[in-house]
Design a protein around this motif. Structure first.
Motif, PDB file in Angstrom:
ATOM      1  N   ASN A 256      34.558  38.336  39.622  1.00 39.53           N
ATOM      2  CA  ASN A 256      34.861  37.329  38.586  1.00 39.53           C
ATOM      3  C   ASN A 256      34.086  36.047  38.877  1.00 39.53           C
ATOM      4  O   ASN A 256      34.659  35.022  39.268  1.00 39.53           O
ATOM      5  N   PRO A 257      32.743  36.106  38.708  1.00 36.09           N
ATOM      6  CA  PRO A 257      31.942  34.903  39.044  1.00 36.09           C
ATOM      7  C   PRO A 257      32.245  33.720  38.122  1.00 36.09           C
ATOM      8  O   PRO A 257      32.003  32.582  38.511  1.00 36.09           O
ATOM      9  N   GLN A 258      32.754  33.972  36.916  1.00 32.05           N
ATOM     10  CA  GLN A 258      33.051  32.864  35.993  1.00 32.05           C
ATOM     11  C   GLN A 258      34.373  32.178  36.342  1.00 32.05           C
ATOM     12  O   GLN A 258      34.727  31.166  35.751  1.00 32.05           O
ATOM     13  N   ARG A 259      35.149  32.744  37.277  1.00 32.03           N
ATOM     14  CA  ARG A 259      36.443  32.199  37.677  1.00 32.03           C
ATOM     15  C   ARG A 259      37.389  32.099  36.467  1.00 32.03           C
ATOM     16  O   ARG A 259      38.173  31.160  36.343  1.00 32.03           O
ATOM     17  N   ALA A 260      37.303  33.091  35.567  1.00 30.32           N
ATOM     18  CA  ALA A 260      38.105  33.085  34.333  1.00 30.32           C
ATOM     19  C   ALA A 260      39.398  33.857  34.548  1.00 30.32           C
ATOM     20  O   ALA A 260      39.633  34.460  35.597  1.00 30.32           O
ATOM     21  N   ILE A 261      40.219  33.846  33.505  1.00 29.29           N
ATOM     22  CA  ILE A 261      41.453  34.628  33.507  1.00 29.29           C
ATOM     23  C   ILE A 261      41.077  36.100  33.309  1.00 29.29           C
ATOM     24  O   ILE A 261      40.323  36.438  32.399  1.00 29.29           O
ATOM     25  N   VAL A 262      41.596  36.984  34.163  1.00 28.58           N
ATOM     26  CA  VAL A 262      41.353  38.415  34.026  1.00 28.58           C
ATOM     27  C   VAL A 262      42.691  39.136  34.001  1.00 28.58           C
ATOM     28  O   VAL A 262      43.698  38.634  34.511  1.00 28.58           O
ATOM     29  N   TRP A 263      42.674  40.326  33.393  1.00 27.36           N
ATOM     30  CA  TRP A 263      43.885  41.150  33.274  1.00 27.36           C
ATOM     31  C   TRP A 263      43.738  42.394  34.140  1.00 27.36           C
ATOM     32  O   TRP A 263      42.672  43.030  34.172  1.00 27.36           O
ATOM     33  N   THR A 264      44.803  42.752  34.828  1.00 26.50           N
ATOM     34  CA  THR A 264      44.807  43.954  35.660  1.00 26.50           C
ATOM     35  C   THR A 264      45.172  45.170  34.818  1.00 26.50           C
ATOM     36  O   THR A 264      45.664  45.036  33.704  1.00 26.50           O
ATOM     37  N   ASP A 265      44.912  46.352  35.390  1.00 21.24           N
ATOM     38  CA  ASP A 265      45.435  47.562  34.788  1.00 21.24           C
ATOM     39  C   ASP A 265      46.931  47.649  35.070  1.00 21.24           C
ATOM     40  O   ASP A 265      47.495  46.864  35.839  1.00 21.24           O
TER      41      ASP A 265
END
Length: 826
Positions: free
Chosen positions: A201-210
């Motif tokens: 996550n190089p953008q340091r954004a919000i990510v969702w897990t499986d």
């Protein structure tokens, strides 16, 4: 050589009708039926295919809309995660704060031993107790109130947490972390942590897990995670958990058509959330039995069987979803044909799938296809039956024709004209034909019924005037401040009142019980200031207890300026006892008059229909006879046939006008007004009378605008009015005269002009020209007519919110105009 015997008139008419009408008609109908059979299937299939396409489009639109709803929920979760991460960073970088007080067990784990309304803390023994940062824990505890508010503000949020690089876990709501987590839990080794690091996550954004099995015991869930950096060092991960059960509740609340259900699929096409109906279709269990002990030691994801691409029955669907972001595909699930529509949830890249039963989607379409086929068969059967009945009827009518028709028809027409002029008892016309004799007697009965109706109406009017002249009145004042009534006049003495002033209760006690609620309601309405005038009828008891009808009328004299309540009323009482009795008699007389009028209307309608039936046959067969009879070979017969045709057309028009006039007198027509373009309508009327104009040697001129002119009218009745005016302009014109059709704009009105250069009408007679059965001295002329046309024109114009005007001068001509409200082009 013997001459061939000429056929009788009945045989000749029947042969002519069969040769010139029936045989061509049968051939045309056979061709039409064949064309219908050939084209009906193609049209039906095209319509059904269109309906199927519309149903699939509706299904796709529904899943698109619901996906936007899910996307909005997830965006709010992501925004909440962003806010939680930012506030956590602020607290960690702010410095200061007291070290947190946590319990330390024998395994080297620090934890919060009890629920104090805040978050739970767990410092893994993976970080030695001496190196555990308790000041960081203290700063994070300042976020407990925020975590509690965020949890309470969104029903989808199962928990909020912060996990640090040194295996510290700060999670809300509180639970027994020491009993649930392993003592040496290495937090950075979990999936969500490496999803948040700079490599993934190089953008340091919000990510969702499986979807994974929560070690904290909440079951299957997914998380929105946000990395928290101190410069380039990953200090930890903020996260918000959403349980699959909570997401299933949101998906179950989606309103999908045709009793369908929705399911959520991840980016790698693994089923994330599946409702109970989907478990049955896909043969899957949502895995409600969990091994938390295994989840604590390692991350547990949904099994491979939940991946669409790994299942034979859904492999083709998986390829279609991977190829297109949205679409609809047919799928066999559980032995039933289903339609699956999908679209992408924009924020996360997941896919929302809607599954519906194909039979329910196309049930109405299939029923419509069957209905179309049934209607086609019924139409063909009805058409065949109609022509069988029609041929039998025409054969029967051909046997009833007679040559001696013109004289009795003209006599009956004369009788109707005399009735229209007010001569209620015309001389009875006689004929050798029984039906025409009956018609003449019915016409004479009409005159008698009209005479009786007029006498009854006059008698009822005189009774009403007598009652009104004999009415008695008294004055009253009603002071609402003191709730008292003051009377002046004959009412107190006549009804034996104790005084001329009564309280409101004393007055109401004299009212008939059936009238009391209505009078109380009227008085209360006036008291509240809801009306300015008061009117009520009621029965009032005299000293002996006998009730008499009174009519009370009044108005407001004084009001409270602040509240608006009425303070003082004044008005009159009228004794309507006699009026009520006469009203009963009048209703009975009116009912009798109405019955007579209805009998007149039914009689006129019956006569018109009875006369039109033989008349249409006469006109049709006379036209056939005239076609086969030339003026050169038999001029006398041709002349007689022309006279029959002329008289038949005249009588047909006369019957139509009388029937329309009688219908309007019985009950005004309820016209369906709509926008009408009058220039095109006037040209259409001109085309209809063009042949008569040329026969009379007249010129037809136009002064119509180029742009369209719209009025509010009923097209059929407006066309009838214009044709009547054009017919009069033709009949009463001079040789080589002219007729002008024009349109003029006068404010919000449009004048439709019909002008002629004919005989003109004296000014003294113009006031009577719109009265029914008035021909203004032309009754004995060669010009045919009954004097009903202009009265019908006036009635229809007024029913269309318009009027008719006229200017005329003898020897110069006449100008009639129809005034109608114009519709603005805006």
């Amino acid at each position: 050589m013997t001459s061939r015997r000429a056929p009788g008139i009945r045989q000749w008419i029947w042969r002519a009708f069969v040769q010139s009408a029936l045989i061509p008609l049968v051939l045309v109908e056979i061709m039409l039926i064949a064309a219908y059979l050939l084209t009906n299937n193609a049209i039906r299939d095209a319509q059904i295919e269109h309906l199927r396409g519309a149903a699939l489009a509706d299904l796709q639109a529904s899943v698109d809309m619901e996906a936007r709803v899910i996307d909005q929920h997830l965006q709010r979760i992501a925004a909440t995660t962003e806010l939680y991460r930012n506030l956590t960073r602020h607290e960690l970088l702010a410095g200061g704060g007291l070290p947190a007080l946590l319990s330390l067990d024998s395994r080297g784990v620090r934890y919060s031993p009890q629920d104090n309304g805040g978050a739970a803390s767990f410092y893994s023994a993976a970080t030695p107790a001496a190196r555990q940062d308790l000041e960081k824990v203290g700063r994070l505890q300042r976020l407990d109130a925020l975590m509690k508010e965020l949890h309470a503000g969104n029903p989808l949020i199962a928990s909020l947490y912060f996990n640090s690089w040194d295996s510290y876990n700060h999670i809300y709501p509180w639970f027994d972390t020491a009993g649930q987590y392993p003592p040496d839990m290495d937090i950075p080794s979990y999936n969500f942590y490496y999803l948040a690091n700079a490599w993934h996550n190089p953008q340091r954004a919000i990510v969702w897990t499986d979807v994974y099995l929560d070690p904290a015991g909440h079951g299957w869930m997914m998380s929105a995670i946000a990395p928290l950096y101190r410069e380039d060092f990953l200090e930890g991960v903020n996260g918000i958990d959403i349980t699959v059960s909570g997401l299933l509740q949101q998906i179950a609340s989606l309103r999908l058509p045709w009793n369908g259900y929705a399911m959520l699929v991840s980016r790698d096409l693994k089923i994330m959330a599946l409702p109970e109906a989907g478990e049955q279709d896909f043969g899957l269990d949502e895995l409600t039995n969990h091994s938390y002990e295994e989840a604590i030691r390692r991350e547990v994801f949904k099994p491979e069987d939940f991946r669409l691409g790994s299942r034979p029955q859904t492999r083709e669907l998986a390829h279609a979803i991977a190829a297109d972001e949205e679409g609809v595909q047919r799928l066999s699930l559980g032995g039933q044909q289903k339609l699956v529509a999908w679209t992408q949830v924009e924020h996360t890249g997941w896919h929302l799938l809607a599954v519906v039963d194909e039979a329910q989607v196309f049930s109405q379409t299939n029923a419509l296809a069957s209905r179309y086929q049934q209607i086609g068969y019924l139409l063909i059967a009805g058409l065949v039956m109609f022509y069988l009945v029609f041929f039998a009827y025409m054969w029967f009518r051909a046997r009833r024709l007679s040559e001696a028709l013109l004289a009795p028809i003209a006599s009956i027409s004369k009788m109707m004209g005399q009735i229209g002029l007010g001569h209620w008892r015309p001389e009875l016309a006689t004929s050798d034909i029984r039906e025409l004799n009956d018609l003449a007697q019915h016409t004479q009965t009409i005159g008698k019924q009209l005479e009786f109706s007029e006498s009854q109406r006059s008698l009822a009017q005189r009774h009403l005037e007598l009652v009104l002249e004999c009415a008695t009145e008294s004055l009253w004042e009603y002071d609402l401040r003191s709730a008292s009534l003051q009377f002046r006049g004959r009412l107190p003495a006549r009804f034996g009142l104790p005084s001329s002033r009564l309280s409101e209760e004393q007055f109401l006690q004299r009212l008939h019980p059936d009238d009391l609620p209505r009078v109380r309601a009227s008085m209360e309405s006036m008291r509240r200031g809801n009306a300015l005038r008061y009117e009520s009828e009621f029965r009032f008891a005299d000293a002996l207890g006998d009730y008499h009808w009174l009519l009370s009328r009044g108005r407001v004299l004084e009001r409270d300026p602040e509240s608006g309540y009425t303070l003082l009323l004044a008005g009159t009482y009228v004794d309507i006892d006699e009026l009520k009795r006469v009203e009963a008699e009048l209703r009975q007389a009116t009912a009798q008059a109405q019955a007579a009028s209805e009998a007149k209307t039914h009689l006129i309608s019956g006569i018109s229909h009875e006369l039109r039936t033989p008349l249409n046959a006469i006109l049709g067969f006379a036209q056939l006879m005239r076609m086969d009879c030339s003026a050169e070979s038999d001029p006398d017969a041709a002349g007689y046939l022309d006279e029959i045709l002329l008289a038949s057309r005249h009588l047909n028009q006369l019957l139509g006008d009388i029937l329309d006039w009688s219908s309007l007198q019985a009950e005004p027509a309820n016209l369906q007004l709509e926008p009408v373009e009058v220039t095109a309508l006037m040209r259409e009327c001109a085309d209809l009378v063009a042949l008569d104009v040329r026969r009379q040697g007249l010129r037809l001129e136009f002064e119509l605008p180029d742009e369209p002119v719209l009025v509010q009218a009923e097209p059929r009745r407006l066309r009838q009015v214009l044709l009547n005016l054009l017919s009069n302009a033709i009949k009463y014109n001079i040789p080589e005269g002219r007729i002008l059709l024009a349109v003029e704009r006068h404010g919000d009105q449009v004048h439709l002009l019909v002008e002629d250069s004919g005989l003109g009408i004296d000014e003294t007679l113009q006031a009577r020209m719109f009265e029914p059965f008035q021909r203004l001295g032309r009754e004995n002329s060669r010009i045919l007519g009954a004097g009903i046309g202009l009265s019908l024109c006036l009635e229809y114009a007024r029913l269309m919110d318009g009027d008719i005007g006229v200017w005329s001068e003898p020897g110069v001509g006449s100008r009639f105009w129809v005034s109608l409200p114009v519709i603005s082009a805006d």
